[in-house]
Write a protein that holds these residues in place. Structure first.
Motif, PDB file in Angstrom:
ATOM      1  N   HIS A 191       1.120  -1.087  -0.233  1.00 15.35           N
ATOM      2  CA  HIS A 191      -0.061   0.224   0.094  1.00 15.35           C
ATOM      3  C   HIS A 191       1.042   1.138   0.187  1.00 15.35           C
ATOM      4  O   HIS A 191       2.183   1.245   1.015  1.00 15.35           O
ATOM      5  N   HIS A 192       0.274   2.340  -0.491  1.00 14.27           N
ATOM      6  CA  HIS A 192       0.917   3.663  -0.620  1.00 14.27           C
ATOM      7  C   HIS A 192       1.680   4.355   0.394  1.00 14.27           C
ATOM      8  O   HIS A 192       2.848   4.508   0.445  1.00 14.27           O
ATOM      9  N   ASP A 193       1.221   3.654   1.326  1.00 12.88           N
ATOM     10  CA  ASP A 193       1.274   4.634   2.865  1.00 12.88           C
ATOM     11  C   ASP A 193       2.546   3.561   3.306  1.00 12.88           C
ATOM     12  O   ASP A 193       3.135   4.186   4.526  1.00 12.88           O
ATOM     13  N   HIS A 194       2.654   3.045   3.170  1.00 13.20           N
ATOM     14  CA  HIS A 194       3.874   2.151   3.395  1.00 13.20           C
ATOM     15  C   HIS A 194       4.811   1.859   2.792  1.00 13.20           C
ATOM     16  O   HIS A 194       6.336   1.847   2.718  1.00 13.20           O
ATOM     17  N   ILE A 195       5.234   1.962   1.145  1.00 12.04           N
ATOM     18  CA  ILE A 195       5.767   1.439  -0.347  1.00 12.04           C
ATOM     19  C   ILE A 195       5.923   2.855  -1.353  1.00 12.04           C
ATOM     20  O   ILE A 195       6.833   2.913  -1.920  1.00 12.04           O
ATOM     21  N   GLY A 196       5.287   3.824  -0.508  1.00  9.67           N
ATOM     22  CA  GLY A 196       5.427   4.843  -1.861  1.00  9.67           C
ATOM     23  C   GLY A 196       6.531   5.638  -1.995  1.00  9.67           C
ATOM     24  O   GLY A 196       6.745   6.048  -2.754  1.00  9.67           O
ATOM     25  N   SER A 197       8.224   5.660  -0.731  1.00 15.55           N
ATOM     26  CA  SER A 197       8.610   6.372  -1.288  1.00 15.55           C
ATOM     27  C   SER A 197      10.048   5.524  -0.701  1.00 15.55           C
ATOM     28  O   SER A 197      11.144   5.885  -0.793  1.00 15.55           O
ATOM     29  N   MET A 198       9.575   3.970  -1.557  1.00 14.63           N
ATOM     30  CA  MET A 198      10.726   3.043  -0.994  1.00 14.63           C
ATOM     31  C   MET A 198      11.676   2.899  -1.975  1.00 14.63           C
ATOM     32  O   MET A 198      12.817   2.589  -2.013  1.00 14.63           O
ATOM     33  N   ASP A 199      11.442   3.444  -3.253  1.00 17.87           N
ATOM     34  CA  ASP A 199      12.120   3.692  -4.929  1.00 17.87           C
ATOM     35  C   ASP A 199      12.913   4.368  -4.061  1.00 17.87           C
ATOM     36  O   ASP A 199      14.298   4.386  -4.685  1.00 17.87           O
TER      37      ASP A 199
END
Ligand SMILES: [Zn+2]
Length: 275
Positions: free
Chosen positions: A79-87
């Motif tokens: 979900h975006h609130d967990h991986i949104g900035s992982m890149d």
């Protein structure tokens, strides 16, 4: 069941390893999750990256603490609130070991993460119940969920982890719901935990009476946005925590929350004053 055991090499003498201390930083990333674990033998772990717009904050928080590489990164679920900035995380730091559950999701941010994983030559290890990672002789991480291959809800694919630091233990629930919770209760035994990171930003989709009865947490952290549109944390969950005498720390009220553990006691530091 396959158990993957990963030893992260540390050049310190054996005596010092038993005395390794740790800190858990629950970063204030609003309605999202980003947890940084730092050990005194120099290991750096990141669990989730915050949302799409949190990359800058998370990267500079780690850089300001002198982090140059991450020994372990866990993306709890897509979900975006967990991986949104992982890149952004994978572009900014060398990552030794990367874990996420086996589930795909057709979103732009998930695609960005996968592209970044490919670009950086990162190997994906499967986050699943039974996997163990040792950070020091006295600091161990165990994945308690997911334990099934298929779930209806994406939240139930959440990588739930328990961290054991001598006598202290921490249970980080990510966004796991009641289906996953029931399965992990079987795996959990009756060992109490000192601190629980409440599932799903305090939503009433988990944190059942049964979980609290079995784990007997003394402290809880809720990572949640100020005046978020979902109305999290839910009154029901807050009431259950209160009934069980759990001391609650919320990022929407206290900003970033740091838990320092020496293996016996916990010290809590907060960005904003506790009233
Ligand atoms: Zn979430």
């Amino acid at each position: 069941m396959t158990i993957v055991m990963l030893f992260l090499f540390s050049p310190q003498p054996a005596e010092a390893l038993w005395k390794t201390n740790m800190e858990l930083h629950f970063l204030d990333v609003g309605q999202a999750d980003a947890i940084y674990l730092e050990t005194s033998n120099g290991k750096n772990v990141l669990i989730d990256s915050g949302d799409e717009h949190d990359g800058e904050k998370v990267v500079s928080y780690l850089q300001n603490r002198g982090v140059e590489h991450l020994d372990l990164v866990i993306a709890t679920h897509p979900h975006h609130d967990h991986i949104g900035s992982m890149d952004r995380i994978l572009e900014s730091f060398d990552v030794d070991s990367f874990y996420m559950p086996t589930v795909t999701y057709h979103t732009s941010y998930y695609k960005r993460l996968i592209n970044s994983i490919d670009r950086n030559g990162i190997v994906i290890h499967e986050a699943k119940a039974g996997v163990k990672v040792k950070l020091a002789r006295n600091i161990k991480i165990e994945f308690l969920a997911p334990s099934k291959k298929r779930y209806k809800s994406l939240n139930d694919y959440s990588a739930v982890i328990r961290i054991q630091h001598n006598k202290n233990s921490f249970l980080l629930m990510a966004d796991a719901g009641v289906v996953s919770e029931r399965q992990l209760l079987k795996r959990l035994g009756d060992d109490p935990v000192d601190l629980i990171k409440v599932a799903h930003h305090g939503a009433n989709t988990g944190t059942t009476k049964e979980l609290l009865r079995r784990t007997k947490p003394k402290h809880a952290v809720i990572s949640v946005g100020r005046k978020n549109k979902y109305g999290y944390p839910s009154k029901e969950v807050l009431n259950r925590l209160k009934k069980n005498d759990v001391q609650v720390f919320r990022t929407d009220k206290l900003g970033t929350i740091i838990i320092k553990s020496d293996g016996k006691t916990l010290k809590v530091l907060t960005e904003l004053p506790q009233s």
